[in-house]
Write a protein that holds these residues in place. Structure first.
Motif, PDB file in Angstrom:
ATOM      1  N   TYR A 182       0.804  -1.143   0.003  1.00 43.46           N
ATOM      2  CA  TYR A 182      -0.049  -0.004  -0.081  1.00 43.46           C
ATOM      3  C   TYR A 182       0.842   1.253   0.003  1.00 43.46           C
ATOM      4  O   TYR A 182       0.469   2.354  -0.457  1.00 43.46           O
ATOM      5  N   LYS A 194       1.471   4.018  -3.747  1.00 43.77           N
ATOM      6  CA  LYS A 194       1.288   5.519  -3.813  1.00 43.77           C
ATOM      7  C   LYS A 194       2.365   6.169  -4.578  1.00 43.77           C
ATOM      8  O   LYS A 194       2.053   7.404  -4.930  1.00 43.77           O
ATOM      9  N   ASP A 244      -4.108  -5.211  -7.439  1.00 38.63           N
ATOM     10  CA  ASP A 244      -4.693  -5.229  -6.162  1.00 38.63           C
ATOM     11  C   ASP A 244      -5.059  -6.556  -5.597  1.00 38.63           C
ATOM     12  O   ASP A 244      -5.568  -6.746  -4.678  1.00 38.63           O
ATOM     13  N   SER A 253      -2.536  -4.989   6.786  1.00 38.72           N
ATOM     14  CA  SER A 253      -1.864  -3.820   7.439  1.00 38.72           C
ATOM     15  C   SER A 253      -0.674  -4.498   7.974  1.00 38.72           C
ATOM     16  O   SER A 253      -0.161  -5.479   7.964  1.00 38.72           O
ATOM     17  N   ARG A 281      -0.305   1.553   5.788  1.00 39.14           N
ATOM     18  CA  ARG A 281      -1.137   1.030   6.745  1.00 39.14           C
ATOM     19  C   ARG A 281      -0.659   0.481   7.895  1.00 39.14           C
ATOM     20  O   ARG A 281       0.055  -0.463   7.849  1.00 39.14           O
TER      21      ARG A 281
END
Length: 265
Positions: free
Chosen positions: A46, A50, A73, A108, A128
C-alpha cells in the motif's frame, strides 16, 4: 536476448538518497509495455502503490521483500509465516534492547504503541500501520509474511549476530543499516520473481534486476542480467553480473537507456 521482465529494488537503487524516483522512469515503463516491470521492495504494497499511481496497472509489486506479489490489487503469491514461528521470533526480538518489531500482513502492518519518532521512521515504509497494545493478538488477525525489525542507531549489521541460531526454516536478513527482516527461509525477492516468471512463462535469461543490499541477493541470482548499484553492499557486488552507477548518479536509468527501444542486451 530480449528482456521480458525487469525488477527494481526501491531504496538505494531506483530511489535517490532523497527518496525520489528518476523523473523519466514512469515514461520508460509506459514506452515498454512488452516488459513485465516489477517493483521489488521491503516496503508494504500500500506504500509502494502510492509512488506509482499513474502507472499502477502496468506494474507488478513484490512487496515485503517478496512475501507478497500483487498485481492490480490482487495477491498473486504469498509466503505466510506460521503463527507459532511469529510468536517465538517476537519473544526473541523483545529480549534484545533497541529492537522494534513490525508485523507485516496482507491487510496492514502492526506495531506496539511507541514514540512518535519511531512511528515516523516506520511510517516511511508502511502506509497502513496500526498501533496496538497487544502485538501477539495481531498475529491471529492477518496473513503475516514478515517481521521487520527497526534497529536503533543504524546497528543492524551488529544486531543480526544475535540471530545466527535461528531455526533452519526461518531466515534473518539485513535489508538496510537499520532493518532486519524475519521470514520463512523460502520467502525472498527471488522466490517472488520466480513465481512471476512461472505465471508468465518468462525465462531467467529474459530477466534483468537491480539491487543494492543483501535482501536483493536471490532476486539478482534468478535474473540473467543482474546489476548491483555502485553504492551497494560489497557482498552483493560480488554476486551481480554488472555494477551500475549509484542511485544518486542515475544508475538504473543509464542502463535502461542503453537497452533502447528494441529491449535487448
Amino acid at each position: 536476448m530480449s528482456i521480458k521482465l525487469a525488477a527494481f529494488d526501491m531504496d538505494g537503487t531506483l530511489l535517490d538518497s532523497n527518496k525520489n524516483l528518476p523523473p523519466d522512469f514512469m515514461d520508460w515503463v509506459v514506452k515498454h509495455p512488452e516488459i513485465k516491470t516489477v517493483i521489488a521492495s521491503g516496503r508494504q504494497y500500500y506504500k509502494l502503490v502510492k509512488d506509482f499511481v499513474p502507472i499502477k496497472e502496468q506494474l507488478v509489486f513484490a512487496s515485503e521483500n517478496g512475501g507478497f506479489v500483487f498485481e492490480n490489487d490482487h495477491v498473486l503469491y504469498s509466503n505466510e509465516m506460521k503463527k507459532e514461528d511469529i510468536l517465538r521470533c517476537l519473544e526473541w526480538i523483545w529480549s534484545i534492547e533497541g529492537l522494534t518489531p513490525v508485523l507485516c500482513g496482507a491487510e496492514s502492518a502492526y506495531i506496539e504503541r511507541t514514540s512518535e519518532s519511531v512511528c515516523g521512521l516506520v511510517g516511511m515504509y508502511y502506509d497502513r500501520l496500526l498501533q496496538t497494545d497487544d502485538l501477539r493478538a495481531s498475529v491471529l488477525q492477518d496473513t503475516v509474511v514478515k517481521i521487520a525489525v527497526l534497529v536503533d542507531e543504524r546497528r543492524a549489521e551488529t544486531a543480526i549476530r544475535n540471530f545466527k541460531k535461528i531455526d533452519g526454516h526461518l531466515s534473518a536478513v539485513l535489508s538496510g543499516d537499520s532493518w532486519i527482516d524475519f521470514s520463512n527461509q523460502t520467502a525472498n525477492k527471488g522466490a517472488a520473481i520466480i513465481a512471476i516468471q512461472k505465471k508468465y512463462g518468462i525465462k531467467k535469461e529474459e530477466c534483468m534486476a537491480f539491487g543494492d543490499y543483501l535482501n536483493d541477493v536471490e532476486m539478482l541470482q534468478c535474473c540473467g542480467e543482474s546489476y548491483c548499484m555502485e553504492n551497494g553492499h560489497p557482498d552483493l557486488k560480488r554476486i551481480a553480473k554488472y555494477i551500475a552507477a549509484s542511485n544518486d548518479n542515475n544508475g538504473v536509468m543509464d542502463v535502461l537507456r542503453q537497452i533502447g527501444s528494441v529491449c535487448t542486451i
